[in-house]
Design a protein around this motif. Sequence first.
Motif, PDB file in Angstrom:
ATOM      1  N   CYS A 205      -4.455  38.599  42.344  1.00 12.03           N
ATOM      2  CA  CYS A 205      -4.401  39.629  43.385  1.00 12.03           C
ATOM      3  C   CYS A 205      -5.396  40.772  43.186  1.00 12.03           C
ATOM      4  O   CYS A 205      -5.284  41.811  43.855  1.00 12.03           O
ATOM      5  CB  CYS A 205      -2.989  40.205  43.528  1.00 12.03           C
ATOM      6  SG  CYS A 205      -1.816  38.998  44.164  1.00 12.03           S
ATOM      7  N   CYS A 209      -6.123  43.505  46.392  1.00 17.60           N
ATOM      8  CA  CYS A 209      -5.776  44.902  46.113  1.00 17.60           C
ATOM      9  C   CYS A 209      -6.995  45.802  46.247  1.00 17.60           C
ATOM     10  O   CYS A 209      -6.912  46.913  46.788  1.00 17.60           O
ATOM     11  CB  CYS A 209      -5.157  45.028  44.722  1.00 17.60           C
ATOM     12  SG  CYS A 209      -3.496  44.312  44.605  1.00 17.60           S
ATOM     13  N   LEU A 210      -8.156  45.332  45.774  1.00 18.46           N
ATOM     14  CA  LEU A 210      -9.396  46.078  45.982  1.00 18.46           C
ATOM     15  C   LEU A 210      -9.724  46.169  47.470  1.00 18.46           C
ATOM     16  O   LEU A 210     -10.153  47.215  47.962  1.00 18.46           O
ATOM     17  CB  LEU A 210     -10.552  45.401  45.241  1.00 18.46           C
ATOM     18  CG  LEU A 210     -10.636  45.600  43.725  1.00 18.46           C
ATOM     19  CD1 LEU A 210     -11.732  44.726  43.144  1.00 18.46           C
ATOM     20  CD2 LEU A 210     -10.910  47.064  43.404  1.00 18.46           C
ATOM     21  N   ALA A 212      -7.589  46.090  49.942  1.00 15.62           N
ATOM     22  CA  ALA A 212      -6.649  47.007  50.577  1.00 15.62           C
ATOM     23  C   ALA A 212      -7.089  48.461  50.391  1.00 15.62           C
ATOM     24  O   ALA A 212      -7.044  49.271  51.333  1.00 15.62           O
ATOM     25  CB  ALA A 212      -5.252  46.802  50.004  1.00 15.62           C
ATOM     26  N   ASP A 213      -7.516  48.798  49.189  1.00 20.96           N
ATOM     27  CA  ASP A 213      -8.015  50.152  48.928  1.00 20.96           C
ATOM     28  C   ASP A 213      -9.245  50.455  49.780  1.00 20.96           C
ATOM     29  O   ASP A 213      -9.392  51.563  50.315  1.00 20.96           O
ATOM     30  CB  ASP A 213      -8.375  50.312  47.449  1.00 20.96           C
ATOM     31  CG  ASP A 213      -7.149  50.317  46.550  1.00 20.96           C
ATOM     32  OD1 ASP A 213      -6.040  50.602  47.060  1.00 20.96           O
ATOM     33  OD2 ASP A 213      -7.288  50.023  45.354  1.00 20.96           O
ATOM     34  N   ARG A 239       0.066  44.756  40.177  1.00 27.55           N
ATOM     35  CA  ARG A 239      -1.007  45.214  41.062  1.00 27.55           C
ATOM     36  C   ARG A 239      -0.499  45.433  42.483  1.00 27.55           C
ATOM     37  O   ARG A 239      -0.844  46.418  43.136  1.00 27.55           O
ATOM     38  CB  ARG A 239      -2.147  44.198  41.068  1.00 27.55           C
ATOM     39  CG  ARG A 239      -3.011  44.238  39.825  1.00 27.55           C
ATOM     40  CD  ARG A 239      -4.049  43.123  39.818  1.00 27.55           C
ATOM     41  NE  ARG A 239      -4.984  43.280  38.713  1.00 27.55           N
ATOM     42  CZ  ARG A 239      -5.902  42.367  38.391  1.00 27.55           C
ATOM     43  NH1 ARG A 239      -5.979  41.223  39.071  1.00 27.55           N
ATOM     44  NH2 ARG A 239      -6.715  42.577  37.377  1.00 27.55           N
ATOM     45  N   ILE A 240       0.333  44.509  42.970  1.00 28.31           N
ATOM     46  CA  ILE A 240       0.887  44.665  44.320  1.00 28.31           C
ATOM     47  C   ILE A 240       1.787  45.893  44.395  1.00 28.31           C
ATOM     48  O   ILE A 240       1.751  46.647  45.372  1.00 28.31           O
ATOM     49  CB  ILE A 240       1.673  43.395  44.727  1.00 28.31           C
ATOM     50  CG1 ILE A 240       0.730  42.203  44.878  1.00 28.31           C
ATOM     51  CG2 ILE A 240       2.431  43.620  46.042  1.00 28.31           C
ATOM     52  CD1 ILE A 240       1.433  40.877  45.087  1.00 28.31           C
ATOM     53  N   THR A 242       1.591  48.661  42.836  1.00 29.36           N
ATOM     54  CA  THR A 242       0.840  49.917  42.836  1.00 29.36           C
ATOM     55  C   THR A 242      -0.175  49.999  43.970  1.00 29.36           C
ATOM     56  O   THR A 242      -0.776  51.052  44.176  1.00 29.36           O
ATOM     57  CB  THR A 242       0.101  50.100  41.492  1.00 29.36           C
ATOM     58  OG1 THR A 242      -0.744  48.966  41.244  1.00 29.36           O
ATOM     59  CG2 THR A 242       1.103  50.235  40.351  1.00 29.36           C
ATOM     60  N   ALA A 243      -0.375  48.899  44.689  1.00 30.13           N
ATOM     61  CA  ALA A 243      -1.340  48.887  45.796  1.00 30.13           C
ATOM     62  C   ALA A 243      -0.729  49.520  47.053  1.00 30.13           C
ATOM     63  O   ALA A 243       0.467  49.802  47.109  1.00 30.13           O
ATOM     64  CB  ALA A 243      -1.797  47.456  46.079  1.00 30.13           C
ATOM     65  N   CYS A 244      -1.564  49.691  48.071  1.00 23.59           N
ATOM     66  CA  CYS A 244      -1.157  50.433  49.270  1.00 23.59           C
ATOM     67  C   CYS A 244      -0.623  49.533  50.383  1.00 23.59           C
ATOM     68  O   CYS A 244      -0.614  49.926  51.547  1.00 23.59           O
ATOM     69  CB  CYS A 244      -2.348  51.242  49.792  1.00 23.59           C
ATOM     70  SG  CYS A 244      -3.800  50.223  50.200  1.00 23.59           S
ATOM     71  N   PHE A 245      -0.166  48.338  50.053  1.00 29.08           N
ATOM     72  CA  PHE A 245       0.316  47.417  51.080  1.00 29.08           C
ATOM     73  C   PHE A 245       1.640  47.875  51.687  1.00 29.08           C
ATOM     74  O   PHE A 245       2.530  48.350  50.981  1.00 29.08           O
ATOM     75  CB  PHE A 245       0.526  46.018  50.494  1.00 29.08           C
ATOM     76  CG  PHE A 245      -0.722  45.335  50.063  1.00 29.08           C
ATOM     77  CD1 PHE A 245      -1.660  44.917  50.985  1.00 29.08           C
ATOM     78  CD2 PHE A 245      -0.960  45.091  48.715  1.00 29.08           C
ATOM     79  CE1 PHE A 245      -2.818  44.275  50.583  1.00 29.08           C
ATOM     80  CE2 PHE A 245      -2.103  44.460  48.304  1.00 29.08           C
ATOM     81  CZ  PHE A 245      -3.040  44.052  49.237  1.00 29.08           C
ATOM     82  N   CYS A 263       9.286  42.754  43.001  1.00 30.09           N
ATOM     83  CA  CYS A 263       8.355  43.355  43.964  1.00 30.09           C
ATOM     84  C   CYS A 263       8.989  43.373  45.342  1.00 30.09           C
ATOM     85  O   CYS A 263       9.174  42.324  45.970  1.00 30.09           O
ATOM     86  CB  CYS A 263       7.038  42.586  43.990  1.00 30.09           C
ATOM     87  SG  CYS A 263       5.811  43.291  45.103  1.00 30.09           S
TER      88      CYS A 263
END
Length: 297
Positions: A205, A209-210, A212-213, A239-240, A242-245, A263
């Motif tokens: 991922c 994740c990159l 999404a940012d 990673r998911i 902490t990501a902005c999804f 998650c």
Amino acid sequence: MPNIKIFSGSSHQDLSRKIADRLGLELGKVVTKKFSNQETCVEIDESVRGEDVYIVQSGCGEINDSLMELLIMINACKIASASRVTAVIPCFPYARQDKKDKSRAPISAKLVANMFFDIPVDNLYAEPTVLKWIRENISEWKNCIIVSPDAGGAKRVTSIADQLNVDFALIHKERKKANEVDCIVLVGDVNDRVAILVDDMADTCGTICLAADKLLSAGATRVYAILTHGIFSGPAISRINTACFEAVVVTNTIPQDDKMKHCSKIRVIDISMILAEVIRRTHNGESVSYLFSHVPL
């Protein structure tokens, strides 16, 4: 349906049960074990003579064991005089190694494909279920933009964007080595829109994740990810988290129950109805192409 048997490998028995329930059948009795030297042993524990046999085995978990188990089950049914044996493979093993990207690199997907593809093959698509999920779960879908996280997925996102009558964008990525992205560039305007990343699979991922940012920094109001196969190995879940999804949506070609416990962003689209319907249509000699554009009720 007479003269039909459905057996499940050990990789994804929950999906197999859902398929059998959908068809009003019981899963066939099969015993799988390993000898002390780790060889796989499979015993088909009921008669399959003259039967139309379907074996459900997904390429997940211990992939090498799952693949070998499938091959042994196919052989066991053939020598037990089954009239026809069909492998139902929700997630094709070694699919990510589908091209020669450097010198002396194997094309492992082709190696596995050669075991099956000299016989008739129906390639099924998750696109109809993805479209259905978008329309039912994203209220602003008419103002969304479909985004591919790499150039290879351009055809995939243009097809979805055309059917939703929305725009699409593309993210170009450069890799230093496998599972490690060097830099990404966004091609397209996502400002003030809901961005929906669409890809065939996600492993660690890092890429999505990159991406999404990048989309959020380019002005997207919300970011969703829709993936056919959620492998989620290594640091993927952290990673998911902490990501902005808003949500990461996957089909259940791979078991997700354990991942969902860690998650809350993961959502699952059940595709058992598609696999059940393709089994029914194949058994009855009906067309399968209807399922390329429709979700069975």
